[in-house]
Design a protein around this motif. Structure first.
Motif, PDB file in Angstrom:
ATOM      1  N   TYR A 287       1.019  -1.115   0.051  1.00 10.90           N
ATOM      2  CA  TYR A 287       0.184  -0.239   0.486  1.00 10.90           C
ATOM      3  C   TYR A 287       0.908   1.486  -0.182  1.00 10.90           C
ATOM      4  N   PRO A 288       1.040   1.773  -1.896  1.00  5.55           N
ATOM      5  CA  PRO A 288       1.840   3.054  -1.016  1.00  5.55           C
ATOM      6  C   PRO A 288       1.284   3.704  -0.529  1.00  5.55           C
ATOM      7  N   ALA A 289      -0.115   3.882  -0.313  1.00 10.23           N
ATOM      8  CA  ALA A 289      -0.571   5.333   0.767  1.00 10.23           C
ATOM      9  C   ALA A 289       0.072   5.004   2.295  1.00 10.23           C
ATOM     10  N   ALA A 290       0.119   3.927   3.094  1.00 13.41           N
ATOM     11  CA  ALA A 290      -0.130   3.589   3.754  1.00 13.41           C
ATOM     12  C   ALA A 290       1.788   3.896   4.958  1.00 13.41           C
ATOM     13  N   ARG A 291       1.480   4.203   6.085  1.00 11.75           N
ATOM     14  CA  ARG A 291       2.887   4.467   6.309  1.00 11.75           C
ATOM     15  C   ARG A 291       2.508   3.927   8.034  1.00 11.75           C
ATOM     16  N   LEU A 292       3.448   2.862   8.091  1.00  2.32           N
ATOM     17  CA  LEU A 292       3.137   2.332   9.096  1.00  2.32           C
ATOM     18  C   LEU A 292       4.024   2.472  10.416  1.00  2.32           C
ATOM     19  N   TYR A 293       3.172   2.227  12.148  1.00  8.41           N
ATOM     20  CA  TYR A 293       3.457   3.167  12.569  1.00  8.41           C
ATOM     21  C   TYR A 293       4.101   1.597  14.979  1.00  8.41           C
ATOM     22  N   ARG A 294       5.568   1.018  14.545  1.00  4.48           N
ATOM     23  CA  ARG A 294       5.331   0.236  14.682  1.00  4.48           C
ATOM     24  C   ARG A 294       5.785   0.536  16.605  1.00  4.48           C
ATOM     25  N   GLN A 295       5.640  -0.100  17.598  1.00  7.93           N
ATOM     26  CA  GLN A 295       5.693  -1.025  19.226  1.00  7.93           C
ATOM     27  C   GLN A 295       7.167  -0.876  19.034  1.00  7.93           C
ATOM     28  N   SER A 296       7.696   0.082  19.580  1.00  2.00           N
ATOM     29  CA  SER A 296       9.385  -0.077  19.973  1.00  2.00           C
ATOM     30  C   SER A 296       9.289  -1.560  21.103  1.00  2.00           C
ATOM     31  N   VAL A 297       8.675  -1.735  21.913  1.00  2.00           N
ATOM     32  CA  VAL A 297       8.822  -2.803  22.693  1.00  2.00           C
ATOM     33  C   VAL A 297       7.033  -3.744  22.663  1.00  2.00           C
ATOM     34  N   PRO A 298       7.349  -4.638  23.190  1.00  3.47           N
ATOM     35  CA  PRO A 298       5.837  -5.560  23.237  1.00  3.47           C
ATOM     36  C   PRO A 298       4.519  -4.667  23.940  1.00  3.47           C
ATOM     37  N   GLY A 299       3.738  -4.141  24.054  1.00  6.12           N
ATOM     38  CA  GLY A 299       2.666  -3.554  24.790  1.00  6.12           C
ATOM     39  C   GLY A 299       2.368  -2.036  24.179  1.00  6.12           C
ATOM     40  N   ASP A 300       3.860  -1.307  24.117  1.00  4.23           N
ATOM     41  CA  ASP A 300       3.763  -0.050  24.092  1.00  4.23           C
ATOM     42  C   ASP A 300       3.375   0.798  22.882  1.00  4.23           C
ATOM     43  N   TRP A 301       2.197   1.039  23.292  1.00  2.05           N
ATOM     44  CA  TRP A 301       0.811   2.133  22.838  1.00  2.05           C
ATOM     45  C   TRP A 301       1.065   3.418  23.118  1.00  2.05           C
ATOM     46  N   ALA A 302       1.433   3.563  23.843  1.00  2.00           N
ATOM     47  CA  ALA A 302       1.407   4.999  24.827  1.00  2.00           C
ATOM     48  C   ALA A 302       2.714   5.425  23.721  1.00  2.00           C
ATOM     49  N   GLY A 303       3.822   4.606  23.433  1.00  6.47           N
ATOM     50  CA  GLY A 303       4.952   6.158  22.827  1.00  6.47           C
ATOM     51  C   GLY A 303       4.472   5.912  21.327  1.00  6.47           C
ATOM     52  N   MET A 304       3.609   4.534  20.685  1.00  4.08           N
ATOM     53  CA  MET A 304       3.524   4.990  19.829  1.00  4.08           C
ATOM     54  C   MET A 304       2.395   6.244  19.625  1.00  4.08           C
ATOM     55  N   LEU A 305       1.853   6.414  20.327  1.00  2.00           N
ATOM     56  CA  LEU A 305       0.799   7.420  19.762  1.00  2.00           C
ATOM     57  C   LEU A 305       1.412   8.794  20.148  1.00  2.00           C
ATOM     58  N   GLN A 306       1.456   9.443  20.941  1.00  2.00           N
ATOM     59  CA  GLN A 306       2.762  10.176  20.981  1.00  2.00           C
ATOM     60  C   GLN A 306       3.523  10.734  20.192  1.00  2.00           C
ATOM     61  N   LYS A 307       4.551   9.947  19.283  1.00  2.00           N
ATOM     62  CA  LYS A 307       4.693   9.476  18.377  1.00  2.00           C
ATOM     63  C   LYS A 307       3.655  10.087  16.699  1.00  2.00           C
ATOM     64  N   ILE A 308       2.528   9.491  16.969  1.00  2.00           N
ATOM     65  CA  ILE A 308       1.400  10.046  16.147  1.00  2.00           C
ATOM     66  C   ILE A 308       0.531  11.066  16.146  1.00  2.00           C
ATOM     67  N   ARG A 309       0.717  11.447  16.978  1.00  2.00           N
ATOM     68  CA  ARG A 309       0.751  12.759  18.138  1.00  2.00           C
ATOM     69  C   ARG A 309       0.376  14.016  17.667  1.00  2.00           C
ATOM     70  N   ALA A 310       2.466  13.857  17.041  1.00  2.00           N
ATOM     71  CA  ALA A 310       3.036  14.927  17.317  1.00  2.00           C
ATOM     72  C   ALA A 310       3.351  14.759  15.460  1.00  2.00           C
ATOM     73  N   ASP A 311       3.121  13.359  14.808  1.00  2.00           N
ATOM     74  CA  ASP A 311       3.305  13.810  13.324  1.00  2.00           C
ATOM     75  C   ASP A 311       1.728  14.125  13.171  1.00  2.00           C
ATOM     76  N   LEU A 312       1.038  13.894  13.858  1.00  2.00           N
ATOM     77  CA  LEU A 312      -0.222  14.902  13.097  1.00  2.00           C
ATOM     78  C   LEU A 312       0.063  16.198  13.315  1.00  2.00           C
ATOM     79  N   SER A 313       0.674  17.155  14.766  1.00  2.00           N
ATOM     80  CA  SER A 313       0.157  18.595  14.515  1.00  2.00           C
ATOM     81  C   SER A 313       1.326  18.600  13.743  1.00  2.00           C
ATOM     82  N   ALA A 314       2.325  18.039  13.799  1.00  2.00           N
ATOM     83  CA  ALA A 314       3.831  18.697  12.676  1.00  2.00           C
ATOM     84  C   ALA A 314       3.008  18.646  10.967  1.00  2.00           C
ATOM     85  N   LEU A 315       1.490  17.746  10.805  1.00  2.00           N
ATOM     86  CA  LEU A 315       1.328  17.500   9.429  1.00  2.00           C
ATOM     87  C   LEU A 315       0.342  18.807   9.289  1.00  2.00           C
TER      88      LEU A 315
END
Length: 319
Positions: A287-315
């Motif tokens: 999927y060329p339109a997809a961007r993948l966000y991966r957990q740095s360690v198993p179960g780490d949704w919090a770190g991923m969500l902070q990264k997504i929030r920062a990327d949305l703000s920048a966008l």
């Protein structure tokens, strides 16, 4: 395990999934064929009264392509229909009922829901066996389906329902089918997602069903819009996706749909993701339109969500 038990269906199938996750497609596709012998798979549908297609020229014969597994799988692998047509056959495509209308505009294809009677056919093939037959690798993946049917009236209905755009719009899907074997790994609770949902964005829920544990939490965030039963089938979901600036989704059918539509789709993945997302990359060759966000360690949704929030703000920062 395969060496110790060469006839073990699950050992071969798990080996196939591991190889595909590593991008070793040639052997991975071959080993993944063992899935068709798993009891869980056999119980999905009765073997059709026709030979399985092995990739040969069809020479005018009629072939049935059958869905298997989830809605997202059907959306993803419908891209192989034109390749089958190029082998000279007439294609019947059997899909889950919620996808019938959405996929019914594929050129030259007769689309049927699972519970509908089928005309006669000469051979059949499960959708997920097509990558093996077409020798798909990282450099030869067909493009996503380019023609999905979204009736104009449906698109206009959702445009009216959302109203005039006041802020950036972001679509959300944080949980999938509870029956999925990896649901606990791939879905998250709304309370986790809510930590990054500020009022600067118009948040729109793209999943129809909300788990009981999430309903109370969602009700406490009136700025997050959820349409529930108004999402009648996937043409409604597709129309709603079309009105988003970005779609943020876990690994579920909404992610496949949005990415197929070419909508910027940010997919939240578990640390050890499903095979199709490979490993250690932010893009997807599927999927060329997809961007993948991966957990740095198993179960780490919090770190991923902070990264997504920062990327949305920048966008969405206005220059």
């Amino acid at each position: 395990a395969v060496a110790l038990a060469p006839d073990s269906v699950d050992a071969h199938w798990n080996l196939g999934m591991a190889l595909l996750r590593l991008g070793q497609f040639e052997r991975g596709w071959l080993e993944s064929e063992w899935r068709l012998q798993r009891p869980a798979h056999i119980g999905l549908w009765t073997e059709p009264p026709a030979p399985r297609w092995q990739g040969e020229a069809l020479e005018g014969r009629t072939i049935l392509l059958r869905h298997e597994q989830g809605l997202g799988d059907t959306i993803q692998f419908a891209r192989y229909v034109p390749l089958v047509q190029a082998r000279g056959g007439r294609v019947l495509l059997q899909v889950q009922a919620p996808l019938k209308t959405l996929l019914s505009d594929l050129p030259g294809v007769a689309v049927f829901a699972t519970d509908e009677p089928l005309p006669a056919f000469d051979c059949y093939c499960p959708l997920l066996s097509l990558p093996r037959l077409f020798q798909t690798d990282l450099g030869s993946m067909p493009a996503p389906v380019s023609k999905l049917l979204i009736p104009e009236a449906t698109q206009a209905h959702w445009q009216t329902l959302l109203g005039e755009r006041q802020r950036p719009r972001v679509g959300l899907a944080w949980s999938g089918n509870t029956a999925h074997v990896d649901d606990a790994k791939r879905s998250l609770a709304f309370t986790q997602l809510a930590t990054v949902l500020g009022s600067d964005i118009d948040w729109v829920v793209l999943q129809k069903d909300i788990r009981s544990a999430d309903q109370t939490a969602l009700a406490q965030h009136p700025h997050v819009r959820h349409f529930g039963a108004q999402l009648d089938d996937f043409t409604d979901t597709a129309a709603l996706c079309n009105l988003m600036d970005v779609v943020v989704s876990v690994d579920t059918s909404v992610a496949h749909l949005a990415a197929t539509l070419g909508k910027p789709t940010w997919i939240m993945l578990a640390h050890n993701p499903d095979w199709r997302w490979l490993l250690a990359r932010e893009d997807s060759p599927w999927y060329p339109a997809a961007r993948l966000y991966r957990q740095s360690v198993p179960g780490d949704w919090a770190g991923m969500l902070q990264k997504i929030r920062a990327d949305l703000s920048a966008l969405f920062i206005t220059p």
